[in-house]
Scaffold this motif. Structure first.
Motif, PDB file in Angstrom:
ATOM      1  N   THR A   1       0.656   1.147  20.080  1.00 33.80           N
ATOM      2  CA  THR A   1       1.199   1.976  21.158  1.00 33.80           C
ATOM      3  C   THR A   1       1.032   3.465  20.906  1.00 33.80           C
ATOM      4  O   THR A   1       0.874   4.241  21.843  1.00 33.80           O
ATOM      5  CB  THR A   1       2.700   1.671  21.343  1.00 33.80           C
ATOM      6  OG1 THR A   1       3.363   1.807  20.080  1.00 33.80           O
ATOM      7  CG2 THR A   1       2.902   0.260  21.866  1.00 33.80           C
TER       8      THR A   1
ATOM      9  N   ASP B   1       0.967  -6.009  24.006  1.00 34.19           N
ATOM     10  CA  ASP B   1       1.118  -7.467  24.058  1.00 34.19           C
ATOM     11  C   ASP B   1       1.614  -7.985  22.706  1.00 34.19           C
ATOM     12  O   ASP B   1       1.262  -7.445  21.655  1.00 34.19           O
ATOM     13  CB  ASP B   1      -0.214  -8.131  24.435  1.00 34.19           C
ATOM     14  CG  ASP B   1      -1.292  -7.944  23.384  1.00 34.19           C
ATOM     15  OD1 ASP B   1      -1.476  -8.851  22.562  1.00 34.19           O
ATOM     16  OD2 ASP B   1      -1.917  -6.871  23.393  1.00 34.19           O
TER      17      ASP B   1
ATOM     18  N   LYS C   1       5.093  -2.019  26.001  1.00 33.91           N
ATOM     19  CA  LYS C   1       4.025  -2.702  26.753  1.00 33.91           C
ATOM     20  C   LYS C   1       2.835  -3.151  25.919  1.00 33.91           C
ATOM     21  O   LYS C   1       1.779  -3.470  26.472  1.00 33.91           O
ATOM     22  CB  LYS C   1       3.517  -1.835  27.922  1.00 33.91           C
ATOM     23  CG  LYS C   1       4.600  -1.275  28.825  1.00 33.91           C
ATOM     24  CD  LYS C   1       5.449  -2.373  29.437  1.00 33.91           C
ATOM     25  CE  LYS C   1       6.487  -1.781  30.401  1.00 33.91           C
ATOM     26  NZ  LYS C   1       7.407  -2.804  30.936  1.00 33.91           N
TER      27      LYS C   1
END
Length: 432
Positions: A159, A307, A305
């Motif tokens: 991220t 995965d 967000k």
């Protein structure tokens, strides 16, 4: 002059060079012909499509530049960095920085070189000028032709960056024979043989001090490696003193510590700035603390967000890095000595260190027949060879890493060491 930090705080060591963000528009680059094959491979490495292998490779196997196929065969193309650029990189190396050469398998099989170095040509020539014959490298895409073990690294989606690189496995290059400073002709005088090894280390420490420069010293790699040399010297002296006092069995505990020191050394030498960060971290955190930290990061990444599969892979890689820096058996697998030597030698020394029942058997005759009946013959027979292999493993790699005259002028070293013959003859570990 900065104040000397005398402490045992692992975080006081600067294991990686500082990085800063720079606007690409502010960079000035010389015009050089691009290696499209390397460019594609390096981009794939950055995006996690290609693995990298952190290791050491003999510079004699690496050709600076690259080959481009033409109608008439292969054309060799290389950058010509200025001497000023080469000297600058050399000064950072003398300060303790060990930048990795990014290399790949040579496409031209007739050139006589196994690898090419298309992008880090100034760094290549800096190592060459300093006499470093086995520099750190990251081999892109293929593990073929490894001469030392390697730590496998790749990019993982995350991220906080498009991709972040983590070490997640190893490629072992183990041997069943080892270099020996003492050679095949070892006397029964253990103290004498240990003194020879002490002398080798002392000579190397002197050369290390001459090689090191404070001019551009912003990482602690040299301090870490020199500290290993100093500890090795202290251990040799301690073993020798105990043996001189007929405390042979007690010296085995220090021999075991020396073996573990050689394992830690090899990992730091193999990856001066990548895995060393985790070695530093694992020295101040427990495994449970690190797992909690990894679980916390995983939850944050999933919440942002990423995965879950990618987050789980990052956690797995981070746990792997922690494990190999803490586990003696994992470090032994990475070492040239390998797991077989670990099982033979470490188990033998651990039996003594842990005072298992075999130790009771060694002393079974002491009550009726006197203290001089304690059985230590196998320890005496093993100590010199185990110590010799561990010291040589450290010695030859440090000597190479500073372009030591010891490596390339053995006669000079021999004269300093009372005429003792320097031997690179391999010794089977069964002789230990």
């Amino acid at each position: 002059m900065s104040e000397l930090d005398i402490s045992n705080n692992p975080l006081s060591l600067l294991v990686s060079p500082k990085t800063i963000k720079v606007d690409p528009n502010e960079l000035i680059a010389r015009e050089v012909e691009q290696d499209d094959f390397f460019f594609k491979k390096y981009c794939d490495y950055l995006e996690g499509k290609v693995k990298g292998y952190i290791t050491r490779v003999s510079i004699s196997r690496i050709e600076p530049g690259f080959y481009k196929r033409t109608k008439n065969g292969w054309e060799h193309i290389t950058d010509n960095p200025s001497q000023e650029d080469i000297d600058y990189v050399a000064s950072t190396i003398r300060g303790g920085y060990r930048p990795a050469l990014h290399i790949y398998q040579n496409l031209n099989k007739d050139s006589g070189f196994d690898f090419v170095c298309a992008d880090d040509v100034a760094t290549y020539h800096a190592y060459l000028s300093l006499g470093v014959s086995k520099p750190p490298v990251i081999v892109l895409g293929s593990k073929k032709g490894l001469e030392e073990s390697a730590l496998t690294i790749k990019g993982f989606k995350c991220t906080y960056n498009p991709y972040t690189h983590f070490i997640f496995s190893m490629e072992k290059v183990n041997r069943d024979s080892f270099l020996s400073l003492l050679g095949t002709d070892v006397s029964d005088d253990i103290s004498l043989e240990l003194t020879k090894l002490e002398n080798y280390i002392e000579v190397l420490k002197g050369e290390f001090r001459q090689f090191h420069s404070n001019e551009r010293s912003d990482v602690s790699y040299h301090q870490i490696i020199f500290g290993i040399l100093a500890r090795a010297s202290e251990m040799l002296k301690s073993i020798r003193i105990l043996i001189d006092e007929d405390l042979v069995i007690q010296s085995a505990n220090i021999v075991r510590s020396l073996y573990e020191l050689s394992l830690n050394f090899y990992m730091c030498w193999l990856s001066p700035h990548e895995i060393t960060r985790m070695i530093q971290l694992s020295s101040v955190m427990s495994e449970n603390e690190w797992k909690k930290e990894c679980d916390k990061t995983l939850k944050e990444q999933v919440a942002n967000k990423l995965d879950r599969n990618s987050a789980e892979k990052i956690k797995e890689a981070k746990l792997y890095q922690f494990n190999i820096t803490k586990s003696v058996i994992e470090k032994a697998r990475l070492s040239p000595f390998g797991e077989a030597y670990y099982k033979d030698v470490y188990a033998f020394l651990s039996d003594i260190a842990h005072h298992d029942f075999s130790m009771s058997a060694r002393y079974k005759g002491a009550l009726e027949h006197g203290d001089d009946t304690v059985y230590d013959r196998d320890v005496k027979d093993s100590i010199v060879r185990i110590v010799d292999f561990c010291i040589t493993k450290i010695f030859v790699r440090v000597a190479d890493d500073i372009g030591s005259g010891i490596t390339f002028s053995k006669d000079k070293l021999n004269k300093q060491l009372h005429g003792d013959r320097f031997s690179a003859a391999s010794q089977l570990h069964n002789g230990a």
